[in-house]
Every structure is written in structure tokens, then in C-alpha cells.
Design a protein around this motif. Structure first.
Motif, PDB file in Angstrom:
ATOM      1  N   ASP A 128       5.800  63.038  27.368  1.00 28.48           N
ATOM      2  CA  ASP A 128       4.794  63.093  28.427  1.00 28.48           C
ATOM      3  C   ASP A 128       5.402  62.948  29.817  1.00 28.48           C
ATOM      4  N   ARG A 129       6.703  62.740  29.878  1.00 31.32           N
ATOM      5  CA  ARG A 129       7.375  62.593  31.171  1.00 31.32           C
ATOM      6  C   ARG A 129       8.217  63.836  31.515  1.00 31.32           C
ATOM      7  N   PHE A 130       8.110  64.870  30.684  1.00 28.50           N
ATOM      8  CA  PHE A 130       8.710  66.179  30.975  1.00 28.50           C
ATOM      9  C   PHE A 130       7.531  67.075  31.333  1.00 28.50           C
ATOM     10  N   VAL A 131       7.284  67.263  32.643  1.00 27.68           N
ATOM     11  CA  VAL A 131       5.991  67.751  33.097  1.00 27.68           C
ATOM     12  C   VAL A 131       6.009  69.192  33.611  1.00 27.68           C
ATOM     13  N   HIS A 132       7.084  69.933  33.370  1.00 22.44           N
ATOM     14  CA  HIS A 132       7.139  71.307  33.865  1.00 22.44           C
ATOM     15  C   HIS A 132       7.813  72.198  32.824  1.00 22.44           C
ATOM     16  N   ARG A 133       7.752  73.502  33.053  1.00 22.96           N
ATOM     17  CA  ARG A 133       8.427  74.447  32.157  1.00 22.96           C
ATOM     18  C   ARG A 133       9.936  74.212  32.212  1.00 22.96           C
ATOM     19  N   THR A 134      10.638  74.731  31.220  1.00 31.33           N
ATOM     20  CA  THR A 134      12.082  74.533  31.149  1.00 31.33           C
ATOM     21  C   THR A 134      12.835  75.462  32.080  1.00 31.33           C
ATOM     22  N   GLY A 135      12.254  76.597  32.438  1.00 29.54           N
ATOM     23  CA  GLY A 135      13.026  77.481  33.304  1.00 29.54           C
ATOM     24  C   GLY A 135      12.232  78.631  33.869  1.00 29.54           C
ATOM     25  N   HIS A 136      12.852  79.310  34.819  1.00 25.15           N
ATOM     26  CA  HIS A 136      12.267  80.465  35.502  1.00 25.15           C
ATOM     27  C   HIS A 136      13.350  81.502  35.730  1.00 25.15           C
ATOM     28  N   GLY A 137      12.944  82.761  35.804  1.00 24.65           N
ATOM     29  CA  GLY A 137      13.879  83.811  36.139  1.00 24.65           C
ATOM     30  C   GLY A 137      14.370  83.694  37.569  1.00 24.65           C
TER      31      GLY A 137
ATOM     32  N   GLY B 129      21.607  90.335  30.016  1.00 22.80           N
ATOM     33  CA  GLY B 129      21.444  90.639  31.434  1.00 22.80           C
ATOM     34  C   GLY B 129      20.343  89.850  32.109  1.00 22.80           C
ATOM     35  N   MET B 130      19.424  89.259  31.334  1.00 19.69           N
ATOM     36  CA  MET B 130      18.424  88.382  31.931  1.00 19.69           C
ATOM     37  C   MET B 130      19.107  87.141  32.499  1.00 19.69           C
ATOM     38  N   CYS B 131      18.598  86.657  33.624  1.00 16.50           N
ATOM     39  CA  CYS B 131      19.118  85.441  34.249  1.00 16.50           C
ATOM     40  C   CYS B 131      17.962  84.486  34.507  1.00 16.50           C
ATOM     41  N   PHE B 132      18.142  83.218  34.170  1.00 16.59           N
ATOM     42  CA  PHE B 132      17.073  82.238  34.354  1.00 16.59           C
ATOM     43  C   PHE B 132      17.661  80.839  34.349  1.00 16.59           C
ATOM     44  N   SER B 133      16.855  79.888  34.810  1.00 19.18           N
ATOM     45  CA  SER B 133      17.283  78.497  34.820  1.00 19.18           C
ATOM     46  C   SER B 133      16.975  77.826  33.485  1.00 19.18           C
TER      47      SER B 133
END
Length: 389
Positions: A314-323, A345-349
Motif C-alpha cells: 500500500d506504500r507503492f502508489v504509482h505505476r512502475t514505469g512510463h515510455g 526498441g521500446m524504451c521506458f522507465s
């Protein structure tokens, strides 16, 4: 510093600044416009309408001023690309890298720009529109062409810019290396007794020193401020014993960087180390989930499972990554429910975090690119807790 670039790929070295980058050619831009027009047709669209912004830069290399004057790229499958442009800006459009591939249609101040744009669309049709198109212009087109319909480009063609070619990956790697150099340097500055805003200014200066033309964000979140994932640096004075989240990035050579590390002023206690080690393990799990054919949500699931199993779900409150690409946030997104497959070839966090209100936060973030047999990190600085003073 040399680090392991990823699972299933060769080492990547980030000590020396990269050499000169190969410029994009008019043929590169022509190919992008053709590909975009073909993708639009395959998606059931009658064409694409692209206003000034990142999509126009990616498609044409042209970066006009974003004003009330109508500038609009019209792409239709099987037809030459047309750029409607204010007459006073036509010379700059002609000189843009993709300018020779464009059929320029200019309009003069004092005339109706829609008289130039409307004949290119026809009386009916469904068009994709770049997300940052001014409402002024979209409403103008709708008023003149009530038989047309429009859909946002990120909804209609979310993967248009997602898969990078070799030249784009070269730029992504260079941006990541520049951000790494900024982190290596910021660890040497004094933290204790200084305001967050002062350290944030140092970070921005370092990004520019190492080649960034645009700084998009420099999050410096100390102590309890670290529990806010998007805290904006303020006048809080950083103290001995603080955990400090650093998240920073921008554009270098037109492509984005974005990395996060969490440092500690002086020696952390056992509880702080435990949380940091947990986030580091979650980030590693998310990275290890990167492989062609895996779903975007698999990256989120892998990182989130580590944190949830440790009792901090419950303390991880956002998505893991974005392009990331010509903007620092774009599709695809590493989040539950996103079943789109990963493609080389995709790049993301990959950036899990744990945020403890009133105490501190920890986030660790690398930009990752999908390879033929796994993933490769574009950020290579150490992910263990760094001690600063």
C-alpha cells in the motif's frame, strides 16, 4: 564507470561522453511520415493532423513557435505530406531537416487559415489529432467541417513513436549517460544545511553541463518530503540523517533522460537500509521481467510483487514505469491492465518506490530498452544507497 547493461546483452560503458551523433536525414523524416500515414489508415483513420509539439518534431524535424497561428501537418496514406504554415514562418519550415519532403501551403495574416486547411481534409472523415493541438484550432476545423470526427493520437496510435531505431537508441543512451554523469557529480556536493531548491539548481546546472538543452524536472525530496513521489523542491533545509530522493531528467539531442536514486545524509539506520534494499530488489525484479513478448503489465507485476510480499504494497502508489523518447513521459506504460507486448526498441522507465508518510521515501529508476533477448539499462550508476554529506 563500466556496468552491466542488462540481461541478455553486452556491457555498456558510460565513462566517456559519446562521440558525435549521426544527424537524421530527410529520408528518415520521409519514412516516418509514410509510416505514420500507413498506421493511421490501418487504424481506420482518414489521416493524421499534427500541430506544433513533439509529434511534429519527430515527424519533420520542424519546431515552430507554438502560437495562435495555425500550423498543421496533414498526413494521408498514399498522398504527399502537406504542412499548412503561416507565411512568415514558411522559410523556417523549408529549412527544417524534413522540409524538402513537405508540400508547404502558407497562409497570410489577415486571411482565414482554415481556407487553406479545410480542402486537405474533405467534407467527411475521421482523423487522428496530436494530443497538444490547441482547442482553438480543433474547434475551428470542427466548425468548418461538421461531418468530420477526431480522436487523440495517443489513443489512436499509442505506439507510433514507441519503438526506437538504432539512431534513436544512440541518442537515448547518450541522454542516459549524461544523466548518470550528473548523478556522479551531485553526490560530491554538500547536502546538509542547504535547501532542497539549492541542490535542485545544482542538478539542473549539471544536466546542462553534460549536454541537456532542456531540463524537465529536478526532484529533490528530503526526509518526510520524500514520501510525496512528485514533491517539488522547496525551502526545507536538508539535515543530517535525511533520506533524499533525487529524480531528474530532460532532453539531450532531442531525446529524454529520466533517472532516480535515493541518497542518505550520513549513515542510514537499519530500517532505512531495509526499505532501500527492498526497493532495489523490486527494481531489479522489474528489470529482469523485460523481454520481447512479455506484457507491459508483467514489469509492473514483477516489481510490485517484491514490495507487496514484504508488506509495503500500500506504500507503492504509482505505476512502475512510463515510455520515454522525444518526451520524458509517453506510451507505453508499465502498469496493471496494459497487456501490450514489449517489442525490441521500446524504451521506458522501471521505477518502483516505497513512501512512508511523515518519515521518508525511496525510489530507484533506470531507463531500459528492450533488446532481442531481454533488456538493457541506459542508466548505469550504482543502485545501492549512496552516502552524502
Amino acid at each position: 564507470m563500466t556496468g552491466t547493461s542488462g540481461h541478455g546483452s553486452a556491457p555498456l560503458t558510460a565513462d566517456a561522453p559519446p562521440g558525435p551523433l549521426t544527424p537524421f536525414t530527410v529520408d528518415d523524416y520521409r519514412a516516418r511520415m509514410r509510416r505514420a500515414a500507413r498506421a493511421a489508415a490501418e487504424a481506420g483513420l482518414d489521416g493524421l493532423l499534427v500541430a506544433p509539439g513533439p509529434d511534429l518534431v519527430w515527424l519533420t524535424g520542424y519546431r515552430p513557435p507554438e502560437t495562435e497561428r495555425l500550423t498543421l501537418l496533414v498526413l494521408r496514406d498514399g498522398e504527399d505530406p502537406v504542412l499548412v504554415v503561416p507565411a512568415l514562418e514558411a522559410p523556417d519550415a523549408e529549412e527544417a531537416p524534413g522540409g524538402p519532403a513537405l508540400d508547404l501551403r502558407d497562409w497570410a495574416d489577415g486571411t482565414d487559415p482554415y481556407d487553406t486547411a479545410v480542402p486537405l481534409l474533405g467534407r467527411r472523415g475521421r482523423f487522428g489529432v496530436s494530443d497538444n493541438t490547441w482547442a482553438l484550432h480543433l474547434l475551428g476545423l470542427q466548425g468548418r467541417l461538421p461531418g468530420t470526427a477526431y480522436v487523440g493520437l495517443s489513443e489512436a496510435l499509442p505506439m507510433l513513436r514507441a519503438v526506437k531505431d538504432a539512431a534513436e537508441l544512440e541518442r537515448m543512451a547518450a541522454a542516459g549517460a549524461a544523466a548518470d554523469r550528473a548523478y556522479d557529480e551531485i553526490r560530491r556536493v554538500r547536502f546538509a544545511g542547504r535547501r532542497e531548491t539549492e541542490v535542485a539548481a545544482d542538478l539542473a546546472d549539471l544536466l546542462r553541463r553534460f549536454g541537456h538543452s532542456q531540463v524537465d524536472f529536478t526532484i529533490v525530496a528530503s526526509g518526510p518530503n520524500g514520501a510525496n513521489p512528485h514533491h517539488e523542491a522547496d525551502d526545507r533545509v536538508i539535515a543530517d540523517g535525511d533520506m533524499v530522493v533525487l529524480d531528474f531528467g530532460g532532453l539531450k539531442d532531442g531525446y529524454g533522460s529520466d533517472t532516480s536514486r535515493t541518497v542518505h545524509v550520513g549513515e542510514p539506520d537499519a530500517g532505512e537500509r531495509e526499505v532501500h534494499d527492498l526497493v532495489r530488489a523490486a527494481q531489479e525484479a522489474g528489470f529482469r521481467a523485460v523481454r520481447p513478448g512479455a506484457a507491459c503489465q508483467d514489469v509492473d507485476r514483477a516489481a510490485r510483487a517484491v514490495i507487496t510480499d514484504a508488506g509495503y504494497g500500500d506504500r507503492f502508489v504509482h505505476r512502475t514505469g512510463h515510455g520515454i523518447g522525444v518526451t520524458t513521459h509517453e506510451p507505453p506504460y508499465m502498469v496493471e491492465g496494459e497487456e501490450r507486448p514489449l517489442v525490441p526498441g521500446m524504451c521506458f522507465s522501471v521505477e518502483p518506490g516505497v513512501y512512508l508518510p511523515g518519515r521518508f521515501g525511496v525510489r530507484i529508476e533506470d531507463i531500459v530498452t528492450v533488446t532481442e533477448d531481454g533488456g538493457r539499462r541506459l542508466n548505469l550508476t550504482p543502485r545501492d544507497i549512496a552516502i552524502v554529506h
